[in-house]
Design a protein around this motif. Structure first.
Motif, short mmCIF file in Angstrom:
data_model
loop_
_atom_site.label_atom_id
_atom_site.label_comp_id
_atom_site.label_asym_id
_atom_site.label_seq_id
_atom_site.Cartn_x
_atom_site.Cartn_y
_atom_site.Cartn_z
N LEU A 170 0.83 -1.20 0.00
CA LEU A 170 0.00 0.00 0.00
C LEU A 170 0.87 1.25 0.00
O LEU A 170 1.76 1.39 0.85
N THR A 171 0.62 2.14 -0.94
CA THR A 171 1.38 3.39 -1.02
C THR A 171 0.47 4.59 -0.76
O THR A 171 -0.76 4.50 -0.84
N ARG A 172 1.09 5.71 -0.49
CA ARG A 172 0.36 6.94 -0.12
C ARG A 172 -0.64 7.34 -1.18
O ARG A 172 -1.74 7.82 -0.86
N ASP A 173 -0.31 7.13 -2.44
CA ASP A 173 -1.19 7.60 -3.51
C ASP A 173 -2.45 6.75 -3.68
O ASP A 173 -3.30 7.06 -4.51
N ALA A 174 -2.59 5.68 -2.89
CA ALA A 174 -3.83 4.92 -2.91
C ALA A 174 -4.96 5.68 -2.23
O ALA A 174 -6.14 5.42 -2.49
N PRO A 216 -5.66 12.71 5.61
CA PRO A 216 -4.52 13.04 6.47
C PRO A 216 -3.78 11.81 6.96
O PRO A 216 -4.38 10.88 7.50
N ILE A 217 -2.47 11.79 6.74
CA ILE A 217 -1.59 10.79 7.35
C ILE A 217 -0.68 11.58 8.28
O ILE A 217 0.24 12.25 7.85
N GLU A 218 -0.99 11.54 9.58
CA GLU A 218 -0.43 12.49 10.53
C GLU A 218 0.86 12.01 11.19
O GLU A 218 1.50 12.75 11.93
N GLN A 219 1.24 10.78 10.91
CA GLN A 219 2.46 10.23 11.47
C GLN A 219 3.42 9.91 10.33
O GLN A 219 3.03 9.29 9.34
N GLU A 220 4.65 10.32 10.45
CA GLU A 220 5.64 9.99 9.43
C GLU A 220 5.84 8.48 9.41
O GLU A 220 6.09 7.85 10.43
N MET A 221 5.73 7.89 8.22
CA MET A 221 5.82 6.45 8.09
C MET A 221 7.27 6.01 7.92
O MET A 221 8.06 6.68 7.23
N GLY A 235 8.45 3.80 6.08
CA GLY A 235 8.75 3.55 4.67
C GLY A 235 8.46 4.73 3.78
O GLY A 235 8.40 4.57 2.55
N GLY A 236 8.27 5.92 4.35
CA GLY A 236 7.96 7.08 3.53
C GLY A 236 6.60 6.94 2.89
O GLY A 236 5.59 6.76 3.58
N ASP A 237 6.55 7.00 1.57
CA ASP A 237 5.28 6.88 0.86
C ASP A 237 4.79 5.44 0.76
O ASP A 237 3.67 5.20 0.29
N VAL A 238 5.61 4.49 1.16
CA VAL A 238 5.16 3.09 1.21
C VAL A 238 4.62 2.83 2.61
O VAL A 238 5.36 2.76 3.58
N LEU A 239 3.30 2.72 2.71
CA LEU A 239 2.66 2.58 4.01
C LEU A 239 2.65 1.13 4.50
O LEU A 239 2.71 0.87 5.70
N MET A 240 2.53 0.19 3.57
CA MET A 240 2.64 -1.23 3.88
C MET A 240 3.42 -1.88 2.76
O MET A 240 3.09 -1.68 1.58
N ARG A 241 4.42 -2.66 3.12
CA ARG A 241 5.31 -3.20 2.10
C ARG A 241 5.10 -4.67 1.81
O ARG A 241 5.91 -5.33 1.15
N GLY A 242 3.99 -5.24 2.31
CA GLY A 242 3.70 -6.64 2.00
C GLY A 242 4.35 -7.59 3.00
O GLY A 242 4.26 -7.40 4.20
N GLY A 243 4.99 -8.62 2.46
CA GLY A 243 5.54 -9.67 3.30
C GLY A 243 4.66 -10.91 3.37
O GLY A 243 4.80 -11.73 4.27
#
Length: 307
Positions: free
Chosen positions: A216-220, A226-231, A233-241
């Motif tokens: 999941l990335t920010r542009d989804a 509002p995303i109020e906490q710095e992630m 992974g930056g713009d990658v909010l969830m990287r899978g796994g």
């Protein structure tokens, strides 16, 4: 032998229709890949609003946060709605069993729910997450023991335990006792440590584990979300796994990070049978004379009407 799939893809947050269309397309793709079961991530329809506070701190709520919750509420689905109907139809059309994470709206409360869908019987289960984690408790209600559902399939018995419910030892024991052979773990946990948890559960339960997480990335999200906490992974909010593991702890597929993909694996239930030679957590390796678990599987309704 049976073939199963784990879907790693981004949701379409707050847009249930678009997210359902994406899910239906991925169902068709998984079935075309030969899968008889496909597992989707936590909150795939409805969305996982990572990094969002909904304007709430102790003692204070903001109007902007309430409006953000209104949008989240409107993007959730009901079990009787068109979105679930479309998933049921896709399951039947492509002859594939499904486990799909949704945000379910029931009355005025939202639940993080995993649907169990059969191509022959339709919606056969809806497990509501028993214990939302941390700030999830602000926007999600608590499930109860009446939704510890399982689904019998030609591949084996399927059950779902959502994200950090997997850190609840008694929850795991209850699912082992229900005879789960394909233990599905939709999650939002993309940390490397999650892999150790999934391997432990495969070994502890002597079960196949299928874990699905979003990429999941920010542009989804909408631009004004509002995303109020710095992630981290930056713009990658969830990287899978996402990963598939057998009852001996052998990784059959994954983990895969930083891309959308579908993982496939062949399931042989004889592997599970052989693994029970020396361990069965609810059978010959249990000590009911010392330890016992009682599970309340009655609905926990806040209001009951009757004579």
């Amino acid at each position: 032998m049976s073939r199963v799939a784990v879907v790693q893809a981004a949701s379409v947050p707050f847009d249930a229709d678009a997210a359902t269309s994406k899910a239906v397309s991925l169902v068709a793709k998984a079935a075309a890949g030969g899968a008889e079961l496909a597992v989707f991530p936590e909150a795939f329809i409805g969305g996982y609003p990572k990094g969002t506070s909904f304007g709430a701190v102790i003692g204070v709520r903001t109007e902007a946060g309430r409006e953000e919750y209104r949008r989240y509420f409107d993007g959730a689905v009901t079990l009787e709605g068109d979105e679930v109907r479309r998933l049921v139809e896709a399951s039947a059309e492509h002859r594939i069993h499904l486990v799909v994470g949704i945000i379910e709206r029931l009355g005025n409360t939202l639940y993080c729910t995993a649907l169990l869908i059969s191509p022959d019987e339709g919606l056969v289960g809806n497990h509501r997450k028993l214990m939302p984690t941390g700030s999830e408790r602000l926007v999600w209600g608590f499930g109860d023991g009446s939704t510890l559902d399982t689904m019998d399939t030609p591949m084996g018995r399927v059950g779902s335990v959502i994200c950090w419910e997997n850190y609840m030892p008694l929850m795991r024991q209850a699912m082992y006792a229900k005879g789960v052979e394909l233990y599905c773990a939709p999650t939002a946990d993309d940390r490397p440590t999650w892999q150790a948890t999934m391997t432990h559960i495969a070994l502890e339960g002597r079960t196949f584990v299928l874990s699905a997480c979003q990429y999941l990335t920010r542009d989804a999200f909408p631009e004004d979300h509002p995303i109020e906490q710095e992630m981290p992974g930056g713009d990658v909010l969830m990287r899978g796994g996402s990963v598939i593991i057998d009852p001996t702890g052998t990784v059959l597929a994954g983990p895969v990070f930083d891309e959308e993909t579908i993982l496939y694996a062949e399931i042989d239930l004889d592997v599970k049978k052989r693994s029970h030679l020396d361990f069965d957590p609810v059978g010959h390796y249990s000590r009911p004379d010392v330890f016992q678990l009682k599970v309340n599987d009655a609905p926990a309704d806040s209001v009951s009407f009757g004579g």
